[in-house]
Write a protein that holds these residues in place. Structure first.
Motif, mmCIF file in Angstrom:
data_model
loop_
_atom_site.group_PDB
_atom_site.id
_atom_site.type_symbol
_atom_site.label_atom_id
_atom_site.label_comp_id
_atom_site.label_asym_id
_atom_site.label_seq_id
_atom_site.Cartn_x
_atom_site.Cartn_y
_atom_site.Cartn_z
ATOM 1 N N LEU A 7 -20.501 144.807 -56.892
ATOM 2 C CA LEU A 7 -21.283 144.370 -58.040
ATOM 3 C C LEU A 7 -21.628 142.900 -57.832
ATOM 4 N N TRP A 9 -23.692 139.217 -59.022
ATOM 5 C CA TRP A 9 -24.306 138.341 -60.008
ATOM 6 C C TRP A 9 -25.080 137.276 -59.236
ATOM 7 N N ASP A 10 -26.376 137.145 -59.526
ATOM 8 C CA ASP A 10 -27.246 136.197 -58.829
ATOM 9 C C ASP A 10 -27.360 134.891 -59.616
ATOM 10 N N ILE A 52 -24.550 133.880 -54.856
ATOM 11 C CA ILE A 52 -24.098 135.067 -55.585
ATOM 12 C C ILE A 52 -22.589 134.993 -55.785
ATOM 13 N N ARG A 66 -19.103 147.427 -65.095
ATOM 14 C CA ARG A 66 -20.545 147.222 -65.300
ATOM 15 C C ARG A 66 -20.867 146.983 -66.764
ATOM 16 N N LYS A 70 -21.800 143.164 -66.995
ATOM 17 C CA LYS A 70 -23.250 143.171 -66.800
ATOM 18 C C LYS A 70 -23.721 142.480 -65.514
ATOM 19 N N PRO A 71 -23.349 143.027 -64.363
ATOM 20 C CA PRO A 71 -23.835 142.452 -63.103
ATOM 21 C C PRO A 71 -25.352 142.625 -62.995
ATOM 22 N N HIS A 72 -25.959 141.811 -62.153
ATOM 23 C CA HIS A 72 -27.409 141.891 -61.967
ATOM 24 C C HIS A 72 -27.807 143.061 -61.071
ATOM 25 N N ARG A 73 -26.928 143.412 -60.149
ATOM 26 C CA ARG A 73 -27.231 144.513 -59.228
ATOM 27 C C ARG A 73 -25.949 144.967 -58.538
ATOM 28 N N GLY A 74 -26.054 146.023 -57.756
ATOM 29 C CA GLY A 74 -24.910 146.547 -57.023
ATOM 30 C C GLY A 74 -25.381 147.196 -55.744
ATOM 31 N N GLU A 75 -24.446 147.349 -54.817
ATOM 32 C CA GLU A 75 -24.739 148.017 -53.548
ATOM 33 C C GLU A 75 -23.445 148.644 -53.019
#
Length: 80
Positions: A7, A9-10, A52, A66, A70-75
């Protein structure tokens, strides 16, 4: 074996590196407070104006973390 998800965060701007570094502290605090069996967090400076912070979670923890953080994105996280 459970899949691991990174997760992310930018942060952008001249203070992005310090902000990401500080955000990692809060991620570690959340892990301790929630007594999660997670131990991979970090921050990376990706350029002069971008950094990040991240936390690696399992499928089982992903929705809880999540929704709370509230992360900005995930991979998908692959250990190399």
């Amino acid at each position: 074996m459970s899949r691991k998800i990174k997760l992310i965060w930018d942060f952008r701007g001249p203070a992005s590196a310090k902000t990401a570094e500080h955000h990692e502290i809060h991620l570690k605090q959340y892990i301790a407070i929630e007594k999660l069996d997670l131990n991979i967090t970090g921050f990376e400076v990706q350029g002069e104006m971008q950094a990040i912070a991240f936390m690696v979670v399992t499928d089982e923890n992903m929705i809880q973390v999540r929704d709370a953080l509230k992360p900005h994105r995930g991979e998908i996280f692959n250990i190399q």
